[in-house]
Design an enzyme around this catalytic site. Structure first.
Site, PDB file in Angstrom:
ATOM      1  N   THR A 161       9.111  -8.031   5.624  1.00 22.98           N
ATOM      2  CA  THR A 161       8.117  -9.011   6.070  1.00 22.98           C
ATOM      3  C   THR A 161       6.756  -8.695   5.487  1.00 22.98           C
ATOM      4  O   THR A 161       5.995  -9.609   5.135  1.00 22.98           O
ATOM      5  CB  THR A 161       8.048  -9.038   7.608  1.00 22.98           C
ATOM      6  OG1 THR A 161       9.357  -9.291   8.134  1.00 22.98           O
ATOM      7  CG2 THR A 161       7.096 -10.108   8.092  1.00 22.98           C
ATOM      8  N   GLU A 209       1.172  -1.808   7.868  1.00 23.53           N
ATOM      9  CA  GLU A 209       1.876  -0.606   8.346  1.00 23.53           C
ATOM     10  C   GLU A 209       3.331  -1.000   8.476  1.00 23.53           C
ATOM     11  O   GLU A 209       3.693  -1.763   9.371  1.00 23.53           O
ATOM     12  CB  GLU A 209       1.278  -0.126   9.666  1.00 23.53           C
ATOM     13  CG  GLU A 209       1.676   1.301  10.003  1.00 23.53           C
ATOM     14  CD  GLU A 209       2.945   1.371  10.836  1.00 23.53           C
ATOM     15  OE1 GLU A 209       4.027   1.570  10.232  1.00 23.53           O
ATOM     16  OE2 GLU A 209       2.867   1.236  12.062  1.00 23.53           O
ATOM     17  N   CYS A 267       8.345   3.637  14.221  1.00 21.66           N
ATOM     18  CA  CYS A 267       8.220   3.609  12.757  1.00 21.66           C
ATOM     19  C   CYS A 267       8.258   5.011  12.168  1.00 21.66           C
ATOM     20  O   CYS A 267       8.759   5.201  11.058  1.00 21.66           O
ATOM     21  CB  CYS A 267       6.950   2.873  12.344  1.00 21.66           C
ATOM     22  SG  CYS A 267       5.427   3.572  13.008  1.00 21.66           S
ATOM     23  N   GLY A 283       4.966  -4.075  10.907  1.00 21.44           N
ATOM     24  CA  GLY A 283       6.328  -4.597  10.982  1.00 21.44           C
ATOM     25  C   GLY A 283       7.159  -4.063   9.841  1.00 21.44           C
ATOM     26  O   GLY A 283       6.872  -3.001   9.272  1.00 21.44           O
ATOM     27  N   SER A 284       8.186  -4.798   9.476  1.00 21.91           N
ATOM     28  CA  SER A 284       9.130  -4.334   8.467  1.00 21.91           C
ATOM     29  C   SER A 284       8.546  -4.458   7.065  1.00 21.91           C
ATOM     30  O   SER A 284       7.647  -5.268   6.806  1.00 21.91           O
ATOM     31  CB  SER A 284      10.422  -5.138   8.556  1.00 21.91           C
ATOM     32  OG  SER A 284      10.222  -6.458   8.083  1.00 21.91           O
TER      33      SER A 284
END
Length: 469
Positions: free
Chosen positions: A225, A243, A277, A221-222
Site C-alpha cells: 500500500t 512507515e 511492524c 501500513g503495508s
C-alpha cells in the site's frame, strides 16, 4: 453513549455521513457497531476546514501549541478506561495490553510536547547573516493502521500539530472507533479545523493521498500500500512519511541465558499476536543451543492463553481482521503442505479470527514463512553455525525495518547490530520504542522517520533567511 453514536470531527463539530461502515469484533467475527463511512463530500469539507485553520495555527506560539498537544495526552489518560475497553472490542488485543497502548499514546503526546526546533544560525562571513528556521508544511493527511490504532495515530497528531500543521486523520476502517472517540473528547479545546478525524472504507485512503489539498501524507501500513501511496502523491510532490512492513530478523548467539532469552524473544515475536511492524519475524538461532532454545520457546507457546481479549487472564488475542486472518492461515497451510515441523499452542475454535501460536522448526531459507512477513503468531526458528552467514541471511530481504541481537557479549552484539541493514536494532531486548528516539526503516520498509527531533522535523520545511548587515 452507544457505539453507533460515534461521530467524525470536522471543523470542531460532530459530523456524520449518509453511508455506514460496519465494525467487527475479531474475537467473535460478528458485527457489533457501525461508524460513518465518509466519501468525497466529507473529505472536501475536512480539507477546507484544515486549510482555513492553518494560518492561525501556524502563527500560534510554539508554547501554546505544545500546551494543547500535552492536553490531548492528558485527556486520553483521563479517559483511558473507556478507550481501552473500546480498543479491545474493535482490535482484539487483551485488556491489559489495550490499557498499555492507550497510556502509551497519552505519554507520547506529553513527551512530544516537550520537543523544540530552535532556529539555527549559520556563519556566513563578514557582513552577512544566515538563519535556518523549521516551518510547518501545511495540511497533513494522516492514515493510521489497525494493529496499534491509538498510539500510531498519536505518532502523527502530536508532531504534526506541534510543528504548526493542521491535520485530517483517517484511522483504519477495521479499527475506527477509539480514534473517533478521541476526536470527540478533544473538540472543546483544539481549535476548529486543526484536527479533523474522518472514517471510511478502502476508497477513502486513495482519495486522500491523491488530493491536491494535502501538502504531506503520513502513512503507516503495508509496503504494497505504501508504494501506491507514493505513486498517488507523486503528481503534486507531496511530502511523505511512510512507515511500512518489515521481515525483522533475530540473531541468537550461543552464549545467551537460554531460558531468559527465549522468554524475551517469545514476546518480541508474539506480542499483539505478532501484529507488530517491528516484531521478530525470523529467528536465527545458533546450532549449539538450537534444540534447547526451541524447546523453551515451545513451552511458552503451549502455556500462554489465547482468547477473547476482554476475558480475564488472556495474554494473546485474535488476528484483527478476516483478510489478514486468511493470509496468515495461508502461510500456515503452506508450512503444513511442505511438512515443516510445527510446535503449536492452543487457540479457540468457536468463532473469531484465531491462529494458534506456532513455531516452525528450521524451515528452508527459501520457504515462504522465512521470506515473507507473516504479521501473525507464526515464527520460523532457523539454525545457523556461522555468524557471517546469519548476518547475510538476515540482510537478504528487500525490507529493513528492525532487528534484534541476543548475546551475553554486548561488544559482539554491537558489531553484529552495526552490520544489520535496518533502521532500528535492539540488543538483548525487543519492541523498546521511545518518543525521543528516531524510528524509521531502510530499503522498502519506509521513507523518513517518526519520533524524536528527527520525526518532528519531518513535519517541517527548512527555510533559510539570508540577511546583509
Amino acid at each position: 453513549m452507544t457505539h453507533d453514536t460515534l461521530s467524525m470531527t470536522i471543523n470542531g463539530q460532530a459530523a456524520d455521513s449518509q453511508n455506514r461502515l460496519e465494525v467487527v469484533n475479531p474475537a467473535s467475527g460478528a458485527v457489533f457497531a457501525s461508524v460513518p463511512d465518509a466519501g468525497a463530500p466529507e473529505l472536501e469539507t475536512a480539507i477546507s476546514a484544515a486549510r482555513a485553520a492553518f494560518p492561525g495555527w501556524r502563527d500560534t506560539p510554539w508554547a501554546e501549541r505544545a500546551a494543547i498537544v500535552n492536553r490531548i495526552g492528558e485527556t486520553i489518560a483521563a479517559n483511558a478506561a473507556e478507550l481501552a475497553t473500546m480498543l479491545t472490542r474493535e482490535q482484539g488485543k487483551p485488556a491489559e495490553q489495550a490499557q498499555f497502548e492507550v497510556m502509551a499514546a497519552a505519554q507520547w503526546c506529553q513527551a512530544t510536547a516537550t520537543l523544540t526546533l530552535p532556529d539555527r544560525e549559520i556563519k556566513a562571513g563578514p557582513g552577512r547573516r544566515q538563519v535556518t528556521r523549521y516551518v510547518p508544511i501545511g495540511v497533513v493527511a494522516g492514515i493510521s493502521p489497525w494493529n496499534f490504532p491509538v498510539v500510531l495515530s498519536m505518532w502523527k497528531i502530536a508532531p504534526a500539530l506541534l510543528a504548526g500543521n493542521t491535520l485530517v486523520l483517517k484511522p483504519s476502517p477495521f479499527t475506527p472507533m477509539t480514534v473517533l472517540r478521541i476526536g470527540e473528547l478533544i473538540r472543546d479545546f483544539v481549535p476548529a479545523g486543526v484536527i479533523n478525524v474522518i472514517t471510511g472504507g478502502d476508497a477513502l485512503g486513495p482519495m486522500m493521498t491523491e488530493h491536491p489539498g494535502f501538502d504531506k501524507v503520513s502513512f503507516t501500513g503495508s509496503t504494497a500500500t505504501g508504494r501506491r501511496v507514493m505513486e498517488s502523491a507523486a503528481p503534486t510532490l507531496k511530502r511523505l512519511t511512510l512507515e511500512l512492513g518489515g521481515n525483522d530478523a533475530a540473531i541468537v548467539m550461543p552464549d545467551v541465558n537460554v531460558r531468559e532469552t527465549a522468554e524475551k524473544l517469545f514476546w518480541s515475536a508474539f506480542t499483539n499476536s505478532g501484529q507488530v511492524c517491528v516484531a521478530t519475524k525470523r529467528a536465527y538461532v545458533h546450532n549449539d543451543i538450537y534444540e534447547v532454545f526451541r524447546d523453551e520457546m515451545a513451552k511458552l507457546a503451549k502455556a500462554v492463553p489465547m482468547g477473547d481479549g476482554s476475558q480475564q487472564g488472556v495474554a494473546l488475542g485474535p488476528i484483527q481482521n478476516k483478510p489478514q486472518y486468511d493470509r496468515v492461515k495461508g502461510l500456515l497451510a503452506d508450512c503444513e503442505a511442505n511438512s515443516y515441523g510445527l510446535l503449536q499452542g492452543e487457540a479457540p475454535q468457536d468463532g473469531g479470527f484465531f491462529v494458534p501460536v506456532t513455531l516452525v522448526d528450521n524451515p528452508p531459507e527459501e520457504s515462504r514463512i522465512v521470506r515473507e512477513e507473516q504479521f501473525g503468531p507464526i515464527l520460523p526458528l532457523v539454525r545457523f553455525t556461522d555468524v557471517e552467514d546469519a548476518i547475510s541471511r538476515a540482510n537478504n530481504t528487500d525490507m529493513g525495518l528492525a532487528g534484534t541481537v541476543w548475546s551475553a557479549d554486548t561488544a559482539t552484539a554491537m558489531r553484529i547490530a552495526e552490520r544489520l541493514e535496518t533502521g532500528n536494532v535492539w540488543i538483548n531486548e525487543g519492541l523498546a520504542l521511545s518518543p525521543f528516539a528516531a524510528f524509521g526503516g531502510r530499503k522498502q520498509s519506509g521513507i523518513g522517520v517518526e519520533n524524536g527531533v528527527e520525526g518532528l522535523m519531518a513535519y517541517t520545511e527548512a527555510k533559510t533567511y539570508l540577511m546583509a548587515n
